[in-house]
Scaffold this motif. Structure first.
Motif, PDB file in Angstrom:
ATOM      1  N   PHE A 582       0.774  -1.219  -0.270  1.00 54.35           N
ATOM      2  CA  PHE A 582      -0.129   0.044   0.046  1.00 54.35           C
ATOM      3  C   PHE A 582       0.839   1.338   0.012  1.00 54.35           C
ATOM      4  N   LEU A 583       1.776   1.319   0.734  1.00 56.38           N
ATOM      5  CA  LEU A 583       2.750   2.658   1.025  1.00 56.38           C
ATOM      6  C   LEU A 583       3.623   2.616  -0.200  1.00 56.38           C
ATOM      7  N   GLY A 584       4.275   1.614  -0.589  1.00 56.76           N
ATOM      8  CA  GLY A 584       4.944   1.657  -1.955  1.00 56.76           C
ATOM      9  C   GLY A 584       4.181   2.315  -3.184  1.00 56.76           C
ATOM     10  N   ASP A 585       2.794   1.966  -3.261  1.00 51.58           N
ATOM     11  CA  ASP A 585       2.059   2.385  -4.203  1.00 51.58           C
ATOM     12  C   ASP A 585       1.676   3.879  -4.347  1.00 51.58           C
ATOM     13  N   ILE A 586       1.958   4.416  -3.429  1.00 55.04           N
ATOM     14  CA  ILE A 586       1.573   6.001  -3.290  1.00 55.04           C
ATOM     15  C   ILE A 586       2.326   6.807  -4.210  1.00 55.04           C
ATOM     16  N   PRO A 587       1.779   7.522  -5.047  1.00 58.48           N
ATOM     17  CA  PRO A 587       2.384   8.361  -6.064  1.00 58.48           C
ATOM     18  C   PRO A 587       3.568   9.279  -5.296  1.00 58.48           C
ATOM     19  N   LEU A 588       4.758   9.382  -5.904  1.00 56.99           N
ATOM     20  CA  LEU A 588       5.937  10.183  -5.483  1.00 56.99           C
ATOM     21  C   LEU A 588       6.138   9.780  -4.005  1.00 56.99           C
ATOM     22  N   LEU A 589       5.274   9.872  -2.942  1.00 61.43           N
ATOM     23  CA  LEU A 589       5.636   9.562  -1.564  1.00 61.43           C
ATOM     24  C   LEU A 589       5.924   8.294  -1.424  1.00 61.43           C
ATOM     25  N   GLY A 590       5.566   7.065  -2.564  1.00 60.28           N
ATOM     26  CA  GLY A 590       5.683   5.780  -2.392  1.00 60.28           C
ATOM     27  C   GLY A 590       7.129   5.558  -2.779  1.00 60.28           C
ATOM     28  N   ARG A 591       8.028   6.375  -3.307  1.00 60.85           N
ATOM     29  CA  ARG A 591       9.118   6.121  -3.558  1.00 60.85           C
ATOM     30  C   ARG A 591      10.056   5.664  -2.067  1.00 60.85           C
ATOM     31  N   LEU A 592       9.517   6.580  -0.908  1.00 61.65           N
ATOM     32  CA  LEU A 592      10.373   6.328   0.123  1.00 61.65           C
ATOM     33  C   LEU A 592      10.175   4.814   0.876  1.00 61.65           C
ATOM     34  N   PHE A 593       9.206   4.102   0.325  1.00 59.84           N
ATOM     35  CA  PHE A 593       8.746   2.734   0.711  1.00 59.84           C
ATOM     36  C   PHE A 593       8.984   1.494  -0.210  1.00 59.84           C
ATOM     37  N   ARG A 594       9.971   1.652  -1.276  1.00 62.83           N
ATOM     38  CA  ARG A 594      10.204   0.550  -2.241  1.00 62.83           C
ATOM     39  C   ARG A 594      11.618   1.078  -2.687  1.00 62.83           C
ATOM     40  N   SER A 595      11.871  -0.292  -3.279  1.00 64.41           N
ATOM     41  CA  SER A 595      13.497  -0.577  -3.961  1.00 64.41           C
ATOM     42  C   SER A 595      13.063  -1.203  -5.239  1.00 64.41           C
ATOM     43  N   ASP A 596      13.468  -0.345  -6.425  1.00 62.44           N
ATOM     44  CA  ASP A 596      13.585  -0.957  -7.860  1.00 62.44           C
ATOM     45  C   ASP A 596      14.819  -1.382  -8.349  1.00 62.44           C
ATOM     46  N   ARG A 597      14.844  -2.437  -8.893  1.00 59.43           N
ATOM     47  CA  ARG A 597      16.136  -2.804  -9.631  1.00 59.43           C
ATOM     48  C   ARG A 597      15.651  -3.202 -11.005  1.00 59.43           C
ATOM     49  N   GLN A 598      16.506  -2.824 -12.189  1.00 60.38           N
ATOM     50  CA  GLN A 598      16.026  -3.297 -13.358  1.00 60.38           C
ATOM     51  C   GLN A 598      17.158  -3.669 -14.043  1.00 60.38           C
ATOM     52  N   SER A 599      17.365  -4.700 -14.849  1.00 63.68           N
ATOM     53  CA  SER A 599      18.593  -5.144 -15.562  1.00 63.68           C
ATOM     54  C   SER A 599      18.496  -5.663 -16.821  1.00 63.68           C
ATOM     55  N   ALA A 600      19.320  -5.337 -18.011  1.00 59.74           N
ATOM     56  CA  ALA A 600      18.999  -5.882 -19.209  1.00 59.74           C
ATOM     57  C   ALA A 600      20.302  -6.388 -19.729  1.00 59.74           C
ATOM     58  N   THR A 601      20.453  -7.341 -20.454  1.00 57.05           N
ATOM     59  CA  THR A 601      21.656  -8.051 -21.016  1.00 57.05           C
ATOM     60  C   THR A 601      21.352  -8.583 -22.634  1.00 57.05           C
ATOM     61  N   LYS A 602      21.993  -8.002 -23.498  1.00 58.92           N
ATOM     62  CA  LYS A 602      21.949  -8.544 -24.905  1.00 58.92           C
ATOM     63  C   LYS A 602      23.386  -9.315 -25.143  1.00 58.92           C
ATOM     64  N   THR A 603      23.171 -10.283 -25.775  1.00 58.65           N
ATOM     65  CA  THR A 603      24.358 -11.149 -26.299  1.00 58.65           C
ATOM     66  C   THR A 603      24.261 -11.490 -27.675  1.00 58.65           C
ATOM     67  N   ASN A 604      25.039 -11.168 -28.508  1.00 56.55           N
ATOM     68  CA  ASN A 604      25.221 -11.611 -29.925  1.00 56.55           C
ATOM     69  C   ASN A 604      26.480 -12.422 -30.203  1.00 56.55           C
ATOM     70  N   LEU A 605      26.313 -13.641 -30.570  1.00 54.48           N
ATOM     71  CA  LEU A 605      27.574 -14.625 -30.763  1.00 54.48           C
ATOM     72  C   LEU A 605      27.353 -15.106 -32.108  1.00 54.48           C
ATOM     73  N   MET A 606      28.425 -15.285 -32.734  1.00 51.60           N
ATOM     74  CA  MET A 606      28.320 -15.916 -34.064  1.00 51.60           C
ATOM     75  C   MET A 606      29.735 -16.568 -34.492  1.00 51.60           C
ATOM     76  N   MET A 607      29.541 -17.906 -35.249  1.00 56.46           N
ATOM     77  CA  MET A 607      30.878 -18.482 -35.317  1.00 56.46           C
ATOM     78  C   MET A 607      30.782 -18.675 -37.048  1.00 56.46           C
ATOM     79  N   PHE A 608      32.062 -18.095 -37.774  1.00 56.60           N
ATOM     80  CA  PHE A 608      32.085 -18.329 -39.121  1.00 56.60           C
ATOM     81  C   PHE A 608      33.428 -19.146 -39.227  1.00 56.60           C
ATOM     82  N   LEU A 609      33.375 -19.605 -40.427  1.00 57.09           N
ATOM     83  CA  LEU A 609      34.450 -20.597 -40.936  1.00 57.09           C
ATOM     84  C   LEU A 609      34.908 -20.457 -42.543  1.00 57.09           C
ATOM     85  N   ARG A 610      36.145 -20.680 -42.770  1.00 58.73           N
ATOM     86  CA  ARG A 610      36.667 -20.286 -44.002  1.00 58.73           C
ATOM     87  C   ARG A 610      37.563 -21.659 -44.243  1.00 58.73           C
ATOM     88  N   PRO A 611      37.275 -22.644 -45.129  1.00 56.74           N
ATOM     89  CA  PRO A 611      38.435 -23.697 -45.329  1.00 56.74           C
ATOM     90  C   PRO A 611      39.012 -23.112 -46.763  1.00 56.74           C
TER      91      PRO A 611
END
Length: 667
Positions: A582-611
């Motif tokens: 309830f307290l964490g959902d209050i606009p603006l004031l609710g930031r004092l009663f919550r902790s947010d963490r967000q992470s994003a990871t992108k991976t591009n892996l390619m293997m090429f070959l030339r004989p």
């Protein structure tokens, strides 16, 4: 109205005028040449006026001309007479690209005879190329040289089926007939069914004999030996006289082999004797069984190898030796090599955001302030641990027997809280702002604000390469061996502990087995692995976590083409929210009663070959030079006492590979 007589007179006048114009034009086109001791330059000027051609006169052109004619000559006749007169006086003309003619002495004209032209006639210098189909170019050159004028030129080279001649056009027609007479196919074909000798072996003997002194001019250039293994027949093609010389020799050699012993040693040129032995034993059993089934007696056959000389030893009858020898010759061939170059590219991006507020408030003795706290698991530091370590005072004091020294020690509870607080502070990332204390009335208060914005990126590039023979497995490894615990045990009464460890390869591994197919296509079984150490399993554990990227597959690829073996495109997003209901959902004031963490990871892996297929040393040289030049370029600007060139010269005792270039250091 014109009178009739006047009309007839006018017609007669027009006819007479037409005949006069025709005769005048014919007189202009036909000329009578009469020159006695005339200067050659004056003669050239007159011919230029009569023929309308342009002439460039060499300063060395000097002399007198004598030409006498009794009948008129056309423009072309005047020009041909002019050429003949020049030739008599040691001069000639050379055509130029502009259409003009250069008048030069004939002793220097051969090397400046203009373009190759077979359409010119008369006394013009022409260069003509004769293509020979059967005759030896050097022999034809020697035969035609006496017929070429003294300042002409002839050229022929061994191995090139052409002859080049510079001469006057009319003389070239004569030489052309001589060449056509000599360049005819007079060879005959003979076949010999061999009984005791391999057709391939006999073909090598015949060609080797033709290169001996005394046979070069008659046999080497005109004899061809073709072995037919299926019927053990030798086909010979050459001059009849040469065939009459070689056929008795070949028959005698084949007859003499009938009395040779049952033991034969064959030295291999390319194949490995030990690898070839199982195949030869299987073929021998098959031939022996087929002979037994056909009602013929199967003789004892023994095939063994001597690794020291890479040789195959055959103990069998002559017929069996011949069959096994044919199999060996067909298998003992040079195998191509394959250079496999792999590229592993990994591009990753990571981003993390964190924002949270923690607080603690607790009243002291006799206070009406309730105990309240907000503490979240997805953020650091741990506010409760820090508060406990700062406010709890639980110490023990001791004094020695003389009451002079006092020692104060923390209790076990205090040590535990302080250790927990330190670990919590060590886990802090980003920015933190807070306050913590205790009022005079015992009220405890504290607040911590922590914020984090993190961006990470990596670009990993690996380029392993390996050279191997066709159908031969190869392996490349560049990395480390790390210990991995596989078992742990204690002895009786928990003494003598021991641990079993397995070594594991971590790094870049490349395993390939190429197979060259028809049409310059390669069938390739490949295993590519990229592994690394990620770190310990946890802070209290010594077990390691390894990252591993592996691909194993079989592909078909054209020689020199670049293909993608496989890859991974991955995107991970994680959102973590800890809040007070309830307290964490209050606009603006609710930031004092919550902790947010967000992470994003992108991976591009390619293997090429030339004989790349490498069949000869000439194919391998540019590939080696490319890698060598690459290493040279990497050493520019690096402070080192030894370069790759010095290592090759001082350690290997050789010179850098052909095609390499000395790098230039601009520092």
């Amino acid at each position: 109205m014109i009178p009739k007589n006047s009309t007839m007179v006018l017609a007669a006048f027009i006819l007479s005028f037409s005949l006069f114009v025709t005769k005048s034009a014919h007189a202009q086109q036909s000329q009578i040449l009469n020159y006695r001791d005339a200067d050659v330059r004056v003669f050239i000027d007159d011919v230029a006026q009569l023929t309308g051609r342009s002439f460039i006169i060499d300063p060395r052109v000097r002399g007198k001309i004598n030409v006498v004619s009794s009948t008129p000559l056309s423009q072309e006749g005047v020009f041909q007479t002019f050429l003949s007169a020049l030739r008599v006086n040691g001069l000639t003309v050379v055509p130029t690209s502009s259409g003009a003619f250069k008048v030069v002495p004939d002793d220097v004209a051969a090397q400046d005879a203009g373009p190759v032209d077979e359409s010119r006639i008369g006394d013009q210098l022409v260069t003509r190329v004769f293509r020979l189909n059967y005759a030896d170019p050097l022999a034809v050159q020697a035969a035609t040289k006496p017929f070429v004028f003294k300042n002409g030129r002839t050229f022929a080279r061994k191995g090139m089926p052409i002859m080049i001649v510079t001469d006057y056009a009319d003389n070239l027609e004569r030489i052309s007939k001589l060449v056509a007479t000599m360049d005819v196919d007079k060879s005959v074909i003979r076949t010999i069914a061999l009984e005791n000798t391999s057709a391939t072996e006999m073909a090598e003997i015949a060609l080797s004999l033709s290169t001996q002194p005394g046979f070069e001019d008659t046999a080497r250039q005109t004899m061809t030996a073709i072995p037919v293994e299926s019927s053990n027949t030798l086909i010979l093609r050459g001059q009849a006289a040469v065939m009459d010389t070689f056929l008795p020799i070949i028959r005698d050699l084949d007859a003499n082999n009938a009395s040779r012993g049952d033991l034969r040693v064959i030295y291999l040129r390319h194949a490995n004797a030990e690898s070839l032995l199982p195949t030869l034993e299987a073929v021998t059993r098959s031939i022996t069984q087929a002979g037994s089934a056909g009602g013929t007696a199967a003789s004892d056959v023994t095939v063994s190898v001597y690794s020291g000389a890479n040789a195959v030893v055959i103990n069998a009858a002559a017929e069996m030796q011949q069959k096994i020898g044919n199999v060996i010759r067909m298998l003992d061939i040079p195998r191509a090599q394959v250079l496999v170059e792999a590229i592993v590219v990994e591009v990753s991006e990571g981003a993390a955001e964190e924002l949270g507020v923690q607080y603690i408030l607790a009243g002291g003795d006799g206070s009406n302030i309730p105990f309240t706290v907000s503490n979240y698991s997805n953020t650091a530091p741990n506010l409760l641990a820090v508060t406990g370590a700062l406010l709890v005072d639980d110490t023990n004091s001791t004094t020695d027997s003389d009451n002079n020294t006092t020692t104060t020690t923390n209790s076990a509870t205090t040590d535990l809280l302080q250790g927990t607080a330190v670990e919590s502070l060590l886990g802090l990332n980003g920015f933190a702002l807070g306050a913590l204390g205790q009022a005079d009335n015992g009220t405890i208060f504290g607040v911590v604000l922590n914020a984090l914005n993190q961006d990470t990126g990596s670009n990993i590039l690996s380029t392993p390469s390996i050279l191997t023979m066709d159908n031969e497995p190869a392996r490349f490894l560049s990395g480390q061996e790390i210990p991995i615990t596989t078992g742990e045990a204690l002895g009786s009464a928990n003494v003598n502990p021991f641990r079993t460890i397995e070594r594991k390869n971590v790094g870049i591994q490349l395993e390939v087995t190429p197979q060259i197919n028809e049409g310059e296509e390669i069938r390739l079984h490949i295993r590519q692995e990229i592994s690394s150490i990620a770190g310990p399993l946890s802070a209290n554990s010594s077990e390691l976590i390894t990252n591993k990227r592996e691909i194993e597959t079989t592909v078909r690829v054209k020689d020199g083409d670049i293909i993608v073996l496989g890859g991974l495109i991955q995107q991970n997003e994680a959102i973590s929210v800890d809040k007070v209901p309830f307290l964490g959902d209050i606009p603006l004031l609710g930031r004092l009663f919550r902790s947010d963490r967000q992470s994003a990871t992108k991976t591009n892996l390619m293997m090429f070959l030339r004989p790349t297929i490498v069949r000869t040393s000439e194919d391998l040289a540019p590939l080696t030079a490319r890698k060598y030049n690459y290493m040279q370029a990497r050493q520019i600007g690096v402070e080192s006492q030894l370069s790759i060139d010095q290592l090759v010269q001082e350690v290997l005792g050789g010179e850098p590979p052909a095609g390499t270039q000395q790098p230039v250091n601009n520092n």
